[in-house]
Design a protein around this motif. Structure first.
Motif, PDB file in Angstrom:
ATOM      1  N   VAL A  15      28.578  37.172  36.180  1.00  0.00           N
ATOM      2  CA  VAL A  15      29.671  37.041  37.138  1.00  0.00           C
ATOM      3  C   VAL A  15      31.046  37.166  36.485  1.00  0.00           C
ATOM      4  N   VAL A  16      31.234  36.504  35.344  1.00  0.00           N
ATOM      5  CA  VAL A  16      32.570  36.380  34.753  1.00  0.00           C
ATOM      6  C   VAL A  16      33.247  37.724  34.498  1.00  0.00           C
ATOM      7  N   MET A  19      35.003  39.036  37.688  1.00  0.00           N
ATOM      8  CA  MET A  19      35.869  38.178  38.499  1.00  0.00           C
ATOM      9  C   MET A  19      37.282  38.725  38.654  1.00  0.00           C
ATOM     10  N   ASN A  20      37.843  39.288  37.568  1.00  0.00           N
ATOM     11  CA  ASN A  20      39.186  39.846  37.676  1.00  0.00           C
ATOM     12  C   ASN A  20      39.239  41.006  38.663  1.00  0.00           C
ATOM     13  N   HIS A  22      37.295  41.373  41.230  1.00  0.00           N
ATOM     14  CA  HIS A  22      37.113  40.838  42.576  1.00  0.00           C
ATOM     15  C   HIS A  22      38.401  40.212  43.113  1.00  0.00           C
ATOM     16  N   ILE A  23      39.065  39.413  42.272  1.00  0.00           N
ATOM     17  CA  ILE A  23      40.267  38.740  42.773  1.00  0.00           C
ATOM     18  C   ILE A  23      41.384  39.753  43.051  1.00  0.00           C
ATOM     19  N   TYR A  75      29.523  28.381  42.181  1.00  0.00           N
ATOM     20  CA  TYR A  75      29.187  29.805  42.227  1.00  0.00           C
ATOM     21  C   TYR A  75      28.741  30.232  43.629  1.00  0.00           C
ATOM     22  N   LEU A  78      31.910  30.814  45.313  1.00  0.00           N
ATOM     23  CA  LEU A  78      32.463  32.074  44.822  1.00  0.00           C
ATOM     24  C   LEU A  78      31.845  33.251  45.576  1.00  0.00           C
ATOM     25  N   PHE A  87      38.687  31.729  46.611  1.00  0.00           N
ATOM     26  CA  PHE A  87      38.335  32.031  45.230  1.00  0.00           C
ATOM     27  C   PHE A  87      38.815  30.914  44.302  1.00  0.00           C
ATOM     28  N   ARG A  91      36.572  27.752  41.968  1.00  0.00           N
ATOM     29  CA  ARG A  91      36.656  27.533  40.527  1.00  0.00           C
ATOM     30  C   ARG A  91      36.807  26.064  40.167  1.00  0.00           C
ATOM     31  N   PHE A 149      29.364  42.020  44.196  1.00  0.00           N
ATOM     32  CA  PHE A 149      29.896  40.795  43.590  1.00  0.00           C
ATOM     33  C   PHE A 149      29.348  39.560  44.283  1.00  0.00           C
ATOM     34  N   SER A 153      27.032  36.630  42.619  1.00  0.00           N
ATOM     35  CA  SER A 153      27.405  35.206  42.647  1.00  0.00           C
ATOM     36  C   SER A 153      26.280  34.354  43.220  1.00  0.00           C
TER      37      SER A 153
END
Length: 427
Positions: A15-16, A19-20, A22-23, A75, A78, A87, A91, A149, A153
């Motif tokens: 996932v990590v 993440m950028n 996705h956001i 998660y 998320l 989002f 976290r 994504f 998650s």
């Protein structure tokens, strides 16, 4: 315990990396994405010590289950985050409670002898690293699917739920009985004080079998106990060990901070090659974790000497990278650096537990994680400043910090070699 640790990092590493992307797809600016990422780091910084200490009080089983389930919730949230606000909310539980690997290490420390601890920790790190190597590949494949994504998650959350089931099924009572026998059989060689020995035998919470009194006592009593333990760590003479950990962490982070950019500027190497080189180093790190057993036997289980030599090798290899004239020198330094850093990370944890006392292993590991988090916050700032002068600036600064860490270890050689002389103030 190794299987949940593998699945933990496998799920997270799926996932990590996504993440950028996705956001930003949700409409967030680079600044907002950076702020959310920093808030996660800050939550980890402050929560790791408290959660680690809490695991010493209520026991490994319930603290580990709580952290796994709350991370799964994070998660899952998320996977439902269709706005930047959702989002950010997702976290929060992960930032506060994603300390599953630290508590697992504390549990292993409770169950194995001091002599076998580096070997077991090395294998634990190797199992985790394999998950971290495989996860991004699977995550990259899944993200190509429609709503990839969100699917990734949910799979990650499901992996954490599976881990909760595995942890619940562990034979806690058998492990606890075996550990009590081990403690009694090693009473003559135990370096703890008489009071600590009594605490170890009377406190089943350390091994996961907590009493109802310790688990269901008032939350305010638990908080007070946590603060008392943290004060004991703060007032102890362990500052030099944590300072060595901080300096070495920052030095290694400076090495990797501008790795791809520096290779491009210095040798004209494309980011793809840098990515392959980092994956190659990660695979070697797994191998290094498996070799810790023979290495500790070669050094006659002298953790201090292993740490000193591995740190010296790390410093030398970072210097070699900073002064490299060809890409093959970089490959050479990366090859051996994977071994020295993996061995050094395991040995510094073992030294913390040996000198600080196994009865506070959760607290010590939590403080160690907080120290590493400080390094993750400081390193990008130092890297940016050093990079203004030269692409070799960050690793050159890392060499200086590693040298300071080595000097501190040499200055405190007597303490490290005598083990167990440093005790927490509340003991």
């Amino acid at each position: 315990i190794f299987l949940p640790s593998f699945q933990d990092l496998f799920g997270v590493s799926m996932v990590v990396p996504l993440m950028n992307l996705h956001i930003k797809s949700l409409g967030a600016s680079h600044t907002v994405a950076g702020i959310i990422g920093s808030l996660y780091g800050i939550m980890q910084l402050f929560s790791s010590t408290f959660v680690g200490c809490w695991s010493d009080i209520v026991g490994r089983r319930y603290s580990l289950l709580a952290c796994i389930l709350l991370s799964a919730l994070g998660y899952f949230l998320l996977g439902t985050s269709t706005t930047v606000f959702l989002f950010a909310i997702s976290r929060v539980p992960v930032g506060i409670f994603k300390h599953t690997l630290s508590i697992s290490k504390a549990l292993l420390s409770d169950l194995v002898s001091e002599r076998d601890r580096p070997l077991v920790m090395g294998r634990f790190n190797a199992a985790s690293s394999v998950g971290f190597i495989l996860g991004p590949v699977v995550g990259g494949y899944l993200t190509e699917l429609e709503d990839g994504f969100y699917l990734t998650s949910f799979i990650c959350a499901s992996i954490f739920l599976l881990n909760a089931g595995l942890v619940w099924m562990l034979p806690w009572s058998e492990e606890n009985a075996g550990n009590r026998e081990h403690q009694q059989g090693n009473k003559g060689t135990d370096r703890f004080s008489a009071k600590t020995n009594r605490d170890l035998h009377s406190k089943s919470a350390t091994n996961g079998a907590v009493t109802s009194d310790s688990l269901f006592q008032s939350p305010w009593v638990q908080v007070a106990t946590v603060l008392k333990r943290i004060k004991g760590i703060a007032c102890s003479d362990l500052w030099d060990i944590f300072l060595v950990r901080l300096l070495m962490s920052v030095a290694i982070l400076l090495y990797y901070s501008n790795f791809s950019l520096a290779l491009d500027e210095r040798f004209g190497v494309k980011p793809l090659f840098a990515g392959y080189l980092m994956s190659y180093s990660s695979a070697l790190g797994v191998l290094a974790g498996c070799l810790l057993g023979p290495i500790t036997r070669l050094y006659q289980h002298n953790t201090y000497r292993i740490l000193l030599h591995s740190s010296t090798l790390t410093c030398t290899l970072i210097l070699l990278y900073a002064s490299a004239l060809s890409i093959w020198m970089v490959v050479l330094s990366s090859t051996f650096l994977a071994f020295s850093t993996t061995i050094g990370r395991t040995c510094i944890i073992d030294l913390e537990l040996t000198i600080g006392g196994n009865e506070a292993s959760g607290t010590l590991l939590g403080v160690g994680q907080s120290v590493t988090s400080v390094g993750r916050i400081v390193a990008p700032l130092l890297s940016g400043i050093a990079q203004e002068f030269s692409p070799c600036g960050p690793p050159s600064l890392g060499v200086g910090l590693a040298l300071v860490a080595i000097l501190i270890m040499n200055a405190n050689k007597q303490k490290y070699c005598s083990h167990g002389n440093v005790k927490l103030k509340n003991q």
